[in-house]
Motif scaffolding. Structure first.
Motif, mmCIF file in Angstrom:
data_model
loop_
_atom_site.group_PDB
_atom_site.id
_atom_site.type_symbol
_atom_site.label_atom_id
_atom_site.label_comp_id
_atom_site.label_asym_id
_atom_site.label_seq_id
_atom_site.Cartn_x
_atom_site.Cartn_y
_atom_site.Cartn_z
ATOM 1 N N ASN A 71 -3.947 3.000 3.854
ATOM 2 C CA ASN A 71 -2.449 2.936 3.769
ATOM 3 C C ASN A 71 -2.016 2.750 5.379
ATOM 4 O O ASN A 71 -0.814 2.008 5.252
ATOM 5 C CB ASN A 71 -2.062 4.457 3.329
ATOM 6 C CG ASN A 71 -0.573 4.693 3.071
ATOM 7 O OD1 ASN A 71 0.065 5.556 3.664
ATOM 8 N ND2 ASN A 71 0.192 3.661 2.547
ATOM 9 N N LYS B 293 11.594 -2.876 -2.889
ATOM 10 C CA LYS B 293 10.723 -1.802 -3.325
ATOM 11 C C LYS B 293 9.312 -1.857 -3.106
ATOM 12 O O LYS B 293 8.483 -0.859 -2.731
ATOM 13 C CB LYS B 293 11.074 -1.213 -4.916
ATOM 14 C CG LYS B 293 12.301 -0.710 -5.296
ATOM 15 C CD LYS B 293 12.298 0.648 -4.965
ATOM 16 C CE LYS B 293 13.678 1.287 -4.952
ATOM 17 N NZ LYS B 293 13.666 2.747 -4.282
ATOM 18 N N MET C 236 6.554 0.411 -0.643
ATOM 19 C CA MET C 236 5.625 0.981 -1.528
ATOM 20 C C MET C 236 4.537 1.675 -0.450
ATOM 21 O O MET C 236 4.387 2.835 -0.663
ATOM 22 C CB MET C 236 4.981 0.233 -2.577
ATOM 23 C CG MET C 236 4.036 0.837 -3.269
ATOM 24 S SD MET C 236 3.855 0.147 -5.116
ATOM 25 C CE MET C 236 5.423 0.370 -5.588
ATOM 26 N N PRO C 237 3.920 0.857 0.360
ATOM 27 C CA PRO C 237 3.086 1.609 1.210
ATOM 28 C C PRO C 237 3.609 2.855 2.115
ATOM 29 O O PRO C 237 3.078 3.904 2.390
ATOM 30 C CB PRO C 237 2.872 0.500 2.437
ATOM 31 C CG PRO C 237 2.943 -0.652 1.562
ATOM 32 C CD PRO C 237 4.061 -0.477 0.698
ATOM 33 N N MET D 252 6.120 4.747 1.079
ATOM 34 C CA MET D 252 6.236 5.759 -0.033
ATOM 35 C C MET D 252 4.946 6.679 -0.077
ATOM 36 O O MET D 252 4.943 7.779 -0.175
ATOM 37 C CB MET D 252 6.566 5.086 -1.369
ATOM 38 C CG MET D 252 6.721 6.254 -2.414
ATOM 39 S SD MET D 252 7.191 5.273 -4.078
ATOM 40 C CE MET D 252 5.585 4.833 -4.878
ATOM 41 N N TYR D 253 3.839 5.948 -0.298
ATOM 42 C CA TYR D 253 2.385 6.410 -0.358
ATOM 43 C C TYR D 253 2.281 7.112 0.942
ATOM 44 O O TYR D 253 1.542 8.312 0.862
ATOM 45 C CB TYR D 253 1.215 5.567 -0.585
ATOM 46 C CG TYR D 253 1.264 5.189 -2.043
ATOM 47 C CD1 TYR D 253 1.563 6.335 -3.066
ATOM 48 C CD2 TYR D 253 1.562 3.665 -2.615
ATOM 49 C CE1 TYR D 253 1.622 5.692 -4.521
ATOM 50 C CE2 TYR D 253 1.493 3.476 -3.711
ATOM 51 C CZ TYR D 253 1.585 4.387 -4.667
ATOM 52 O OH TYR D 253 1.823 4.197 -6.176
ATOM 53 N N GLN E 293 12.976 8.434 2.020
ATOM 54 C CA GLN E 293 13.759 7.089 1.338
ATOM 55 C C GLN E 293 14.660 6.368 2.282
ATOM 56 O O GLN E 293 14.558 5.230 2.430
ATOM 57 C CB GLN E 293 14.553 7.671 0.271
ATOM 58 C CG GLN E 293 15.313 6.580 -0.412
ATOM 59 C CD GLN E 293 14.313 5.610 -1.199
ATOM 60 O OE1 GLN E 293 13.691 6.294 -2.274
ATOM 61 N NE2 GLN E 293 14.441 4.484 -0.790
ATOM 62 N N ARG F 59 12.587 4.607 5.245
ATOM 63 C CA ARG F 59 11.475 3.379 4.418
ATOM 64 C C ARG F 59 12.639 2.213 3.979
ATOM 65 O O ARG F 59 12.148 1.099 4.242
ATOM 66 C CB ARG F 59 10.728 3.723 3.346
ATOM 67 C CG ARG F 59 11.088 4.258 2.120
ATOM 68 C CD ARG F 59 9.885 4.866 1.337
ATOM 69 N NE ARG F 59 10.462 4.942 0.031
ATOM 70 C CZ ARG F 59 10.308 6.178 -0.735
ATOM 71 N NH1 ARG F 59 9.703 7.174 -0.309
ATOM 72 N NH2 ARG F 59 10.651 6.054 -1.976
ATOM 73 N N ALA G 49 -5.101 -0.157 -3.065
ATOM 74 C CA ALA G 49 -5.360 -0.733 -1.920
ATOM 75 C C ALA G 49 -4.027 -0.420 -0.810
ATOM 76 O O ALA G 49 -4.565 -0.111 0.337
ATOM 77 C CB ALA G 49 -5.309 -2.329 -2.250
ATOM 78 N N LEU G 50 -2.963 -0.324 -1.308
ATOM 79 C CA LEU G 50 -1.842 0.016 -0.246
ATOM 80 C C LEU G 50 -1.718 1.637 0.006
ATOM 81 O O LEU G 50 -0.888 1.887 0.605
ATOM 82 C CB LEU G 50 -0.830 -0.183 -1.023
ATOM 83 C CG LEU G 50 -0.474 -1.706 -1.345
ATOM 84 C CD1 LEU G 50 1.094 -1.933 -2.170
ATOM 85 C CD2 LEU G 50 -0.473 -2.592 -0.174
ATOM 86 N N GLY G 51 -3.008 2.191 -0.556
ATOM 87 C CA GLY G 51 -2.969 3.679 -0.196
ATOM 88 C C GLY G 51 -2.770 4.759 -1.059
ATOM 89 O O GLY G 51 -2.751 5.973 -0.511
ATOM 90 N N ASP H 235 -1.936 10.249 -7.026
ATOM 91 C CA ASP H 235 -0.532 9.445 -7.233
ATOM 92 C C ASP H 235 -0.584 8.744 -8.500
ATOM 93 O O ASP H 235 0.457 8.621 -9.012
ATOM 94 C CB ASP H 235 -0.589 8.626 -5.747
ATOM 95 C CG ASP H 235 -0.555 9.493 -4.759
ATOM 96 O OD1 ASP H 235 0.429 10.517 -4.497
ATOM 97 O OD2 ASP H 235 -0.794 9.013 -3.509
#
Lengths: 236, 446
Positions: free
Chosen positions: A89, A109, A113-114, A116-117, A122, A125, B344-346, B351
């Motif tokens: 990530n 969006k 995403m990366p 968000m993880y 908010q 990002r 892949a994006l983590g 999750d």
């Protein structure tokens, strides 16, 4: 980090499937590799040469059977899946041949995403994602969902997404493979720009010698072995 | 990953394939709407009954001698020593003066009088106690009620209805203080005359008129005649008849209770008192009739129906849940690549898992919400139709039966809770499978 400190350090990495079974299959043999910060490296090889497996190992999607892989000086051998996810990530930005944007959600969006993880708020990002979308020249299309973007536009969004958490490496697997020459050229120019202006470490996997020739350093892989490294004066 | 984001994503994927989402939710919609319909109707009936009771008057216990239900011996009439008398009731109240109340209306007679034109007017005459008007929640339009003093001194005072005044005087004006002579027909010593002075006027409602209508054959034509009520002190009736409380037989008595007591204790007192009197008697006993038991019995029936419908709803929720599970498995298969990319994006396994569990919960909760809305609409419509029919079939009750439509809030909350639970249970397995996918395999999936 000094240039002498490698971002990627691999030593005697092998990859085997069906270990201990009669159909045991070895894909990678004794890979030794150092990639330093700010390098633009290409890995070339025919299909079946093991370059995808090598990319999966570099991208921490897969683990080596034997050998040591250090990312930013940290060993990855002892990490569990959760730790690997976190490193993926934060430290690795993926760019895929077929873009792999999440359908039905906007370009913005997708870029978020990366983050968000990673647990970025908010507000932060959205701000960062907008900057990146502007950077790849998609500022006027950030609300579009992937179905309404052309191949080249999708790949530019994907590159913005790969940059989201400011990773140590951008790992691009055949990024121009699904594009025509003209849009492929634009994508390559974007990589050069990221490398030249932002000093990003980029690992480009391709089967095209022409594209590989554009990069600073070219590694050639064949039958699971690195057979040539332009940094070491060609064939090993 | 962020919870709000998961919910937004769940709604997005719900709207992508609207038809499929709807069909998936159908089982849950049907189950929940069935439960909410029946509980809305049930709750409406209960609160309607409750309202009607509180409008008619406070709940009392009616006591009267009755035959044991399981009595199988030889039948004999009620021996006169077991008949309920005024003195027994008075004694019972005097044993528990602060807890039990007795508002007399059980000394009864039928009287007749005639107006200036000679038209006969019949009336049901009730010897009552001073608190009687309060206990039936009737208000006087003019004058005063019967007082303790009237009762103690056995005064010849009475309360008449506005309807009676119209019949007798042709007006309700200036009738207070007028004295009327009645001939007794029944109950009181026949042929006895009684003169009563009007002290107050009350309104005779449609419900009262309905209660008091009698068939009368007049010139070979059957006609409905409305009789009216006359209330006067019961001691006056005793005096006129020359009876002592011991000699005054009551067909029944209505026992109330004060705030210091409750219904069950009151029942206990009544049983204790009459057990002594009925000792050794096999056929007869003093029965206690509890008006509230009707409500209780209707509620029991409704509860049984609700449980039956809930079982059907539970089955439909399980079937609906299996449908949700099926569609989640399909959806996960369709989105394998997406899952690979996210990993892949983590994205962590957790999750991905929570994203799909939330999605399943949102599907079920949306279905549940639609079900609740449909159920309330159904319940209200059915209740409205029922009240319309009730009013056309028995219009004379219309002003007493005002249907209260009231959805059951606990039933709504429990239903929504169960739809969420269904999503959680049936969404967990597919979500776990999605979470445990290998990222390389998922990314390669075509």
């Amino acid at each position: 980090m000094k240039r002498s400190e490698p971002v990627i350090h691999m030593q005697s990495v092998t990859k085997k499937y069906y270990v201990g079974e009669p159909n045991e299959l070895q894909i990678l043999f004794d890979i030794g590799l150092d990639i330093c910060e700010g390098e633009f490296v290409s890995i070339v090889g025919a299909s079946g040469s093991g370059k995808s497996t090598l990319m999966n190992i570099i991208g921490l999607l897969d683990r080596p059977t034997e050998g040591e892989y250090l990312l930013n000086g940290t060993t990855t051998r002892v990490m569990d899946d959760k730790a690997l996810s976190r490193i993926r990530n934060k430290e690795i930005g993926f760019v895929f041949q077929n873009f792999n944007l999440i359908p039905k959600i906007s370009a913005l969006k997708n870029v978020e995403m990366p983050m968000m993880y990673a647990g970025v708020s908010q507000k932060k990002r959205t701000q960062r994602a907008m900057e990146l979308i502007e950077l790849v020249g998609m500022g006027d299309r950030y609300t579009h969902d992937p179905a309404r973007l052309s191949g080249g536009q999708k790949q530019r969004v994907a590159i913005a997404r790969a940059m989201a958490n400011d990773p140590s490496i951008i790992l691009a697997d055949e990024p121009t493979g699904a594009l025509d020459t003209k849009t492929g050229r634009m994508v390559m120019d974007l990589f050069h720009e990221l490398h030249d202006k932002q000093g990003k470490t980029i690992v480009l996997i391709t089967h095209s010698p022409e594209l590989a020739a554009e990069t600073e350093r070219m590694l050639t892989i064949s039958d699971g072995r690195i057979i040539a490294d332009s940094a070491k004066g060609g064939a090993l | 990953m962020n919870f709000v984001e998961s919910i937004k994503m769940a709604f997005t994927s719900l709207t992508i394939n609207k038809m499929r989402s709807f069909l998936t939710m159908l089982g849950i919609i049907i189950g929940i709407s069935a439960v909410i319909t029946i509980t809305t109707i049930g709750n409406s009936i209960s609160s309607t009954l409750q309202n009607t009771f509180s409008e008619i008057g406070s709940v009392k216990l009616s006591i009267y001698p009755d035959v044991h239900r399981d009595y199988s011996g030889e039948w004999h009439d009620l021996p006169s020593n077991l008949e309920l008398t005024l003195s027994q009731v008075q004694e019972l109240i005097n044993l528990h003066p602060d807890e039990l109340t007795y508002s007399c209306s059980d000394v009864y007679g039928r009287v007749e009088t005639a107006n200036v034109n000679g038209d006969p007017i019949q009336a049901s005459m009730y010897g009552v106690s001073d608190d009687f008007m309060d206990s039936i929640k009737k208000q006087l339009t003019t004058g005063r009620v019967i007082t303790k003093k009237d009762l103690a001194n056995a005064k010849n005072t009475c309360l008449v209805s506005d309807y009676f005044c119209e019949q007798y005087f042709g007006t309700t004006e200036n009738v207070i203080g007028k004295t009327i002579k009645f001939n007794t027909l029944k109950g009181l010593n026949k042929g006895c005359n009684i003169s009563l002075t009007i002290v107050g006027i009350f309104e005779l409602t449609e419900l009262d008129k309905n209660d008091l209508s009698i068939n009368k054959v007049h010139n070979d034509q059957e006609k409905m005649q409305v009789v009216t009520y006359i209330f006067f002190p019961y001691n006056t009736m005793l005096k006129e008849e020359g009876l002592t409380p011991e000699e005054t037989k009551l067909p029944q008595a209505e026992i109330g209770w004060t705030a210091k007591c409750d219904k069950e204790t009151a029942k206990g007192y009544i049983n204790d008192y009459f057990e002594k009197i009925y000792k050794g008697e096999e056929q007869w006993y003093m029965s206690i009739y509890d008006e509230e038991e009707i409500v209780g019995r209707i509620n029991t029936v409704l509860n049984v129906i609700t449980i039956a419908i809930s079982v059907i709803a539970a089955i439909s929720l399980i079937v609906g849940g299996v449908g949700v599970m099926n569609i989640m498995l399909v959806s996960i298969l369709e989105r394998t690549r997406e899952i690979g990319v996210r990993k892949a994006l983590g994205a962590l396994n957790g999750d991905i898992r929570s994203q799909f569990v939330i999605e399943a919960i949102i599907i079920c909760l949306t279905g549940g919400t639609i079900g609740v809305i449909l159920g309330i609409v159904n319940g209200v419509l059915i209740s409205k139709v029922a009240s319309y029919l009730l009013n056309t079939l028995a219009s004379e009750f219309a002003e007493y039966i005002t249907l209260t439509v009231q959805p059951s809030v606990p039933a709504i909350l429990i239903s929504l809770g169960f739809s969420m639970l269904t999503g959680l249970i049936f969404g967990y397995y597919p979500a776990k499978r999605a979470g445990n996918m290998d990222p390389i395999d998922a990314l390669r999936y075509e």
